[in-house]
Design a protein around this motif. Structure first.
Motif, PDB file in Angstrom:
ATOM      1  N   THR A 163     111.139 -90.714  -2.946  1.00 28.98           N
ATOM      2  CA  THR A 163     109.665 -89.950  -3.690  1.00 28.98           C
ATOM      3  C   THR A 163     109.064 -88.806  -3.032  1.00 28.98           C
ATOM      4  O   THR A 163     108.457 -88.225  -4.039  1.00 28.98           O
ATOM      5  CB  THR A 163     108.684 -91.475  -3.736  1.00 28.98           C
ATOM      6  N   THR A 164     109.731 -88.519  -2.041  1.00 31.24           N
ATOM      7  CA  THR A 164     108.951 -87.438  -1.347  1.00 31.24           C
ATOM      8  C   THR A 164     109.815 -86.078  -1.716  1.00 31.24           C
ATOM      9  O   THR A 164     111.012 -86.009  -1.698  1.00 31.24           O
ATOM     10  CB  THR A 164     109.148 -87.435   0.062  1.00 31.24           C
ATOM     11  N   PHE A 165     108.849 -85.081  -2.281  1.00 32.04           N
ATOM     12  CA  PHE A 165     109.536 -83.723  -2.438  1.00 32.04           C
ATOM     13  C   PHE A 165     109.363 -82.985  -1.275  1.00 32.04           C
ATOM     14  O   PHE A 165     108.743 -83.367  -0.208  1.00 32.04           O
ATOM     15  CB  PHE A 165     108.578 -83.094  -3.164  1.00 32.04           C
ATOM     16  N   ILE A 167     107.904 -80.255   0.191  1.00 27.95           N
ATOM     17  CA  ILE A 167     107.004 -79.349  -0.227  1.00 27.95           C
ATOM     18  C   ILE A 167     105.663 -79.593   0.879  1.00 27.95           C
ATOM     19  O   ILE A 167     105.926 -80.400   1.693  1.00 27.95           O
ATOM     20  CB  ILE A 167     106.449 -79.341  -1.563  1.00 27.95           C
ATOM     21  N   ASP A 168     104.961 -78.867   1.110  1.00 23.17           N
ATOM     22  CA  ASP A 168     103.816 -79.088   2.048  1.00 23.17           C
ATOM     23  C   ASP A 168     103.246 -80.503   1.656  1.00 23.17           C
ATOM     24  O   ASP A 168     102.927 -80.915   0.891  1.00 23.17           O
ATOM     25  CB  ASP A 168     102.648 -78.012   1.447  1.00 23.17           C
ATOM     26  N   ARG A 169     103.240 -81.243   2.957  1.00 25.94           N
ATOM     27  CA  ARG A 169     102.732 -82.816   2.703  1.00 25.94           C
ATOM     28  C   ARG A 169     101.471 -82.439   2.247  1.00 25.94           C
ATOM     29  O   ARG A 169     101.089 -84.091   1.915  1.00 25.94           O
ATOM     30  CB  ARG A 169     102.945 -83.021   4.222  1.00 25.94           C
ATOM     31  N   GLN A 170     100.437 -81.868   2.433  1.00 27.56           N
ATOM     32  CA  GLN A 170      99.219 -82.087   1.785  1.00 27.56           C
ATOM     33  C   GLN A 170      99.359 -82.190   0.264  1.00 27.56           C
ATOM     34  O   GLN A 170      98.467 -82.831  -0.361  1.00 27.56           O
ATOM     35  CB  GLN A 170      98.476 -80.603   2.023  1.00 27.56           C
ATOM     36  N   LEU A 171     100.197 -81.620  -0.324  1.00 23.87           N
ATOM     37  CA  LEU A 171     100.596 -81.651  -1.686  1.00 23.87           C
ATOM     38  C   LEU A 171     101.104 -83.249  -1.993  1.00 23.87           C
ATOM     39  O   LEU A 171     100.651 -83.797  -2.926  1.00 23.87           O
ATOM     40  CB  LEU A 171     101.475 -80.911  -2.547  1.00 23.87           C
ATOM     41  N   THR A 172     101.868 -83.736  -1.168  1.00 24.98           N
ATOM     42  CA  THR A 172     102.310 -84.871  -1.266  1.00 24.98           C
ATOM     43  C   THR A 172     101.415 -85.942  -1.037  1.00 24.98           C
ATOM     44  O   THR A 172     101.281 -87.080  -1.839  1.00 24.98           O
ATOM     45  CB  THR A 172     103.527 -85.007  -0.143  1.00 24.98           C
ATOM     46  N   ALA A 173     100.453 -85.771  -0.108  1.00 25.43           N
ATOM     47  CA  ALA A 173      99.302 -86.704   0.038  1.00 25.43           C
ATOM     48  C   ALA A 173      98.374 -86.673  -1.204  1.00 25.43           C
ATOM     49  O   ALA A 173      97.654 -87.940  -1.458  1.00 25.43           O
ATOM     50  CB  ALA A 173      98.323 -86.220   1.095  1.00 25.43           C
ATOM     51  N   VAL A 176     101.704 -85.573  -5.361  1.00 25.98           N
ATOM     52  CA  VAL A 176     102.809 -84.872  -6.054  1.00 25.98           C
ATOM     53  C   VAL A 176     104.048 -85.349  -5.542  1.00 25.98           C
ATOM     54  O   VAL A 176     104.411 -85.033  -4.283  1.00 25.98           O
ATOM     55  CB  VAL A 176     102.549 -83.074  -5.663  1.00 25.98           C
ATOM     56  N   ARG A 177     104.677 -86.218  -6.111  1.00 24.33           N
ATOM     57  CA  ARG A 177     105.907 -87.121  -5.546  1.00 24.33           C
ATOM     58  C   ARG A 177     106.650 -87.513  -6.601  1.00 24.33           C
ATOM     59  O   ARG A 177     106.410 -87.339  -7.988  1.00 24.33           O
ATOM     60  CB  ARG A 177     105.374 -88.101  -4.790  1.00 24.33           C
ATOM     61  N   ARG A 178     107.853 -88.190  -6.519  1.00 23.40           N
ATOM     62  CA  ARG A 178     108.647 -88.663  -7.556  1.00 23.40           C
ATOM     63  C   ARG A 178     108.342 -89.989  -8.106  1.00 23.40           C
ATOM     64  O   ARG A 178     108.028 -90.864  -7.115  1.00 23.40           O
ATOM     65  CB  ARG A 178     110.125 -88.546  -7.309  1.00 23.40           C
ATOM     66  N   SER A 231     107.465 -85.899 -13.349  1.00 26.53           N
ATOM     67  CA  SER A 231     107.403 -85.915 -14.891  1.00 26.53           C
ATOM     68  C   SER A 231     108.703 -86.266 -15.368  1.00 26.53           C
ATOM     69  O   SER A 231     109.637 -86.431 -14.663  1.00 26.53           O
ATOM     70  CB  SER A 231     107.145 -84.232 -15.169  1.00 26.53           C
ATOM     71  N   ALA A 232     108.563 -86.465 -16.657  1.00 27.65           N
ATOM     72  CA  ALA A 232     109.679 -86.976 -17.492  1.00 27.65           C
ATOM     73  C   ALA A 232     110.699 -85.880 -17.842  1.00 27.65           C
ATOM     74  O   ALA A 232     111.403 -85.931 -18.831  1.00 27.65           O
ATOM     75  CB  ALA A 232     109.176 -87.683 -18.738  1.00 27.65           C
ATOM     76  N   LEU A 233     110.692 -84.726 -17.298  1.00 25.49           N
ATOM     77  CA  LEU A 233     111.470 -83.555 -17.371  1.00 25.49           C
ATOM     78  C   LEU A 233     112.726 -83.506 -16.456  1.00 25.49           C
ATOM     79  O   LEU A 233     113.742 -82.871 -16.632  1.00 25.49           O
ATOM     80  CB  LEU A 233     110.676 -82.263 -17.239  1.00 25.49           C
TER      81      LEU A 233
END
Length: 397
Positions: A163-165, A167-173, A176-178, A231-233
């Protein structure tokens, strides 16, 4: 009692009525689709009662009336006319994205709708229409419980590695994940596999191939990896969606002056089979075309399926069962044959005659005798899963 399952889209609304018998949901008593719900559309209801031929009824739309607003009373009248003796216990809605908020079905309230609307931009082809359907049914059936069932819920068993991208972990928090999608379909296929294949508890890969397309790998019938993400992309090439794309392409387009709306339109509505072929988003149309561009689109779609199945097989350490579902997966024998031949190195061997006979009308095994991997074609039934989920919620399961 019965449960009505609905899947509202931008121009159509699929529905099915499932009788409740004891603690279980039976096979659909009635199925149908209302098409022509786009602005200025001419809606009609195509429906059939189990074991009978399909009936097509036009829907009368008054001046300056939204076709969707006209279609719901027609559906309600259809239910009253043929199923007045079977009261509705609930209406189960397929909702594509539950985000971090919902990993299980939920009874819909105004607060729930407000929260789900914040996810519209993550699934712009689906989420707004799903929620519009919930609102409309809430108004037309005010005394019936509305239940939202989420495509993302099946993938709640994904690990942080999935699930983790990077990217900057602040965005993950901030979420912003899968997430993964097509969960109602995968849940149904997984449940069918439990009944027909003891091996499916091992390393199984399910390919939901249609206008939207993805692949999901499971062990112990739980999602371990999937191709769709935030997203569904993401992942597979689809009917009009790009699938996985180098983000540098988007940066380049922005440098060329493309704005958000133009990029969104490109990725969701002008890519995939339609974009590559320049002809159609429908695999059947491309098969009949014979043009070089149509063939390239078909070949690219097939290649991406093979590539993603291979990647997900690596994630679960091998392959015991492969299952095809969705409009293309259930009906395109040529694609199934080509995908299975390309996966021969994994032990996949398909019986050509069995494969050709599998037309999406029933659950069928298409692997050859002695194949190291079982291969199945399983017609999906997302509505039945949604109905089961709604029943469980109503009864506190």
């Amino acid at each position: 009692m019965s449960i009505l399952a609905v899947n509202a889209g931008s121009s159509s609304l699929k529905f099915a009525l499932y009788p409740v018998q004891g603690q279980a949901v039976s096979e659909a008593e009635m199925t149908g689709c209302i098409e022509g719900l786009e602005p200025a559309g001419k809606p009609c209801i195509t429906w059939s009662i189990r074991g009978q031929a399909k009936t097509i009824d036009a829907v009368q739309v008054g001046a300056n009336v939204d076709p969707f607003d006209a279609a719901l009373p027609a559906l309600k009248q259809l239910l009253v006319t043929h199923f007045a003796h079977v009261p509705l216990q609930a209406i189960a809605h397929r909702v594509v994205h539950g985000g971090l908020l919902y990993s299980a079905p939920v009874r819909v309230t105004p607060e729930v709708l407000t929260q789900l609307a914040t996810l519209n931009s993550l699934a712009p082809l689906h989420q707004p229409h799903n929620l519009a359907g919930v609102r409309a049914f809430s108004e037309s059936f005010p005394d019936v419980v509305q239940v939202a069932c989420f495509d993302t819920a099946f993938h709640r068993t994904l690990s942080a590695l999935e699930t983790t991208f990077a990217i900057d972990r602040q965005l993950t928090a901030r979420g912003v994940r899968r997430f993964g999608f097509h969960g109602l379909s995968y849940q149904f296929v997984s449940q069918v596999l439990q009944d027909v294949s003891p091996r499916s508890a091992g390393r199984t890969v399910m390919a939901h191939l249609g206008n939207g397309a993805s692949v999901c790998a499971t062990t112990e019938h739980q999602s371990r990896a999937t191709t769709m993400g935030f997203s569904a992309l993401d992942g597979l090439m689809m009917g009009s969606r790009s699938g996985a794309l180098d983000p540098g392409v988007l940066l380049y387009l922005m440098e060329q002056g493309w704005d958000h709306d133009a990029i969104q339109k490109l990725l969701y509505k002008q890519s995939g089979l339609l974009g590559v072929s320049g002809e159609s988003a429908d695999m059947r149309t491309l098969r009949a075309s014979g043009s070089p561009s149509a063939q390239l689109a078909i070949d690219l779609f097939t290649h991406r399926v093979v590539r993603e199945v291979g990647a997900l097989t690596a994630c679960v350490g091998g392959l015991d069962v492969l299952a095809f579902t969705g409009g293309i997966g259930e009906h395109d024998a040529v694609l199934r044959q080509q995908v299975c031949e390309a996966l021969h190195y994994l032990g996949v061997s398909v019986d050509a005659a069995r494969n050709q006979a599998a037309t999406g009308d029933a659950v069928r095994a298409i692997h050859a005798e002695g194949s190291g991997v079982e291969v199945w074609v399983i017609p999906t039934d997302e509505g039945r899963v949604a109905a089961r989920e709604a029943l469980g919620l109503m009864r506190g399961a």
